[in-house]
Motif scaffolding. Structure first.
Motif, PDB file in Angstrom:
ATOM      1  N   ASN A  13       0.675  -1.184   0.009  1.00  0.00           N
ATOM      2  CA  ASN A  13       0.094  -0.006  -0.115  1.00  0.00           C
ATOM      3  C   ASN A  13       1.075   1.182   0.132  1.00  0.00           C
ATOM      4  O   ASN A  13       0.306   2.177   0.126  1.00  0.00           O
TER       5      ASN A  13
ATOM      6  N   TYR B 147      -1.236  -2.363  10.652  1.00  0.00           N
ATOM      7  CA  TYR B 147      -1.733  -3.882  10.635  1.00  0.00           C
ATOM      8  C   TYR B 147      -0.329  -4.738  10.888  1.00  0.00           C
ATOM      9  O   TYR B 147       0.775  -4.332  10.393  1.00  0.00           O
TER      10      TYR B 147
ATOM     11  N   GLN C  47      -8.982  -5.915   3.115  1.00  0.00           N
ATOM     12  CA  GLN C  47      -8.021  -6.082   2.437  1.00  0.00           C
ATOM     13  C   GLN C  47      -6.925  -6.766   3.046  1.00  0.00           C
ATOM     14  O   GLN C  47      -6.439  -7.708   2.565  1.00  0.00           O
ATOM     15  N   GLU C  48      -6.679  -6.275   4.177  1.00  0.00           N
ATOM     16  CA  GLU C  48      -5.837  -6.885   5.253  1.00  0.00           C
ATOM     17  C   GLU C  48      -6.167  -8.164   6.016  1.00  0.00           C
ATOM     18  O   GLU C  48      -5.242  -8.830   6.901  1.00  0.00           O
TER      19      GLU C  48
ATOM     20  N   TYR D  60      -4.238 -10.408   9.770  1.00  0.00           N
ATOM     21  CA  TYR D  60      -3.735  -9.385  10.436  1.00  0.00           C
ATOM     22  C   TYR D  60      -4.547  -8.662  11.452  1.00  0.00           C
ATOM     23  O   TYR D  60      -5.975  -9.008  11.766  1.00  0.00           O
TER      24      TYR D  60
ATOM     25  N   ASP E 113      -9.684  -2.939   6.246  1.00  0.00           N
ATOM     26  CA  ASP E 113      -9.679  -4.166   7.205  1.00  0.00           C
ATOM     27  C   ASP E 113      -9.751  -5.382   6.330  1.00  0.00           C
ATOM     28  O   ASP E 113      -9.101  -6.445   6.676  1.00  0.00           O
TER      29      ASP E 113
ATOM     30  N   THR F 142       4.926  -7.486   7.110  1.00  0.00           N
ATOM     31  CA  THR F 142       4.645  -7.538   8.623  1.00  0.00           C
ATOM     32  C   THR F 142       5.584  -6.351   9.209  1.00  0.00           C
ATOM     33  O   THR F 142       6.642  -6.308   8.979  1.00  0.00           O
TER      34      THR F 142
END
Length: 304
Positions: free
Chosen positions: A147, A243, A215-216, A223, A213, A188
């Protein structure tokens, strides 16, 4: 710009006196009278003179009754007392009507510059980051992975607007959990005192929070959302949402080449430090550089 006619006339008269002649109307300065004997009438813009010997005290101004508050305000703002014989508003005044524009005081209906600043600019300048986010109905999102790339985040979050480059302290960048979308491990962050992660602070509308949220993979337990303190390029500390992966560590945690290319491209696009970009370029990948379908549903890519 307004030209004061009375000032021009006065200059012309003075020049005429210096040349030994009067330019229009009576002489402004009486021969044999020093300049110190002349004074300005504070109640109008015309000049008056009282012939007196040098050293003579200035004649006292006649005491008058207190003027109404409106007249006092008009005189303070540049207007005139309508009872003054030399005022253009007096019936016996000889001043031409064209000079009335000069004597009009400032309109009280127009706000001053200070009022405009205090009423409109200062409230926005003094807002805290939390209040500013509430006012624009948005939140701050700290991105450190794919992102980072504007085209990538706008697929699911079209309202995202870059605010600043951000620095998250006491964390390090890591990779884990094989992603069907990217054909390699996903990024991460892991707690690591003394280290840091660079990323982008995005302003995102609250209506896109559900999309982010999803998408993750928050609803699938991939996540979790965190509230972290991020330092901007101006040194300001701001609270942001980010995240962190909560999946168990896997044996092969290498990202794909195409995934790293997206991250590096986003880092260059938004001006992350060159030293950090070189660090990203040195991360080992699994060699996959094929096509990826960014339109895939997250539920299909990362099953529970």
């Amino acid at each position: 710009m307004t030209i004061r006619r009375d000032v021009v006339d006065e200059v012309v008269k003075r020049k005429g006196n210096r040349d030994g002649e009067t330019a229009g109307g009576p002489e402004l300065f009486t021969p044999g009278v020093t300049a110190a004997s002349h004074y300005s009438c504070r109640r109008c813009c015309r000049r008056r003179h009282v012939p007196r010997s040098p050293g003579t005290a200035k004649p006292a101004t006649p005491q008058t009754s207190a003027a109404p508050a409106t007249d006092a305000h008009a005189r303070y703002m540049g207007g005139h007392d309508p009872t003054h014989t030399n005022s253009p508003m007096h019936p016996s005044s000889t001043q031409p009507p064209s000079t009335l524009n000069h004597h009009r005081h400032r309109s009280s209906t127009k706000p001053s510059f200070k009022i405009l600043v205090s009423s409109y600019l200062l409230p926005f300048m003094s807002l805290t980051p939390v209040a500013r986010m509430a006012k624009c109905d948005c939140f701050l999102y700290f991105a450190y992975g794919s992102n980072l790339l504007k085209e990538r985040i706008h697929i699911n979050n079209p309202s995202a607007t870059m605010l600043s480059v951000g620095k998250l302290k006491d964390y390090r960048l890591d990779f884990n959990h094989f992603s069907q979308r990217w054909q390699g491990a996903a990024a991460t962050i892991v707690e690591a005192p003394g280290e840091h992660v660079y990323g982008i602070l995005w302003e995102v509308n609250n209506e896109d929070l559900t999309n982010l949220d999803k998408q993750e993979g928050v609803h699938k337990g991939i996540y979790r959302a965190l509230e972290v303190e991020v330092e901007t390029t101006d040194g300001e500390l701001m609270q942001a949402r980010t995240y962190q992966m909560i999946r168990p560590l896997e044996e092969d945690r290498r990202p794909s080449a195409v995934y790293m290319n997206v991250i590096i491209k986003g880092a260059r696009q938004n001006g992350l430090p060159e030293e950090y970009i070189r660090f990203l370029e040195q991360i080992e990948h699994n060699g996959y550089s094929g096509k990826v379908n960014l339109g895939l549903n997250l539920d299909q890519q990362l099953p529970a």
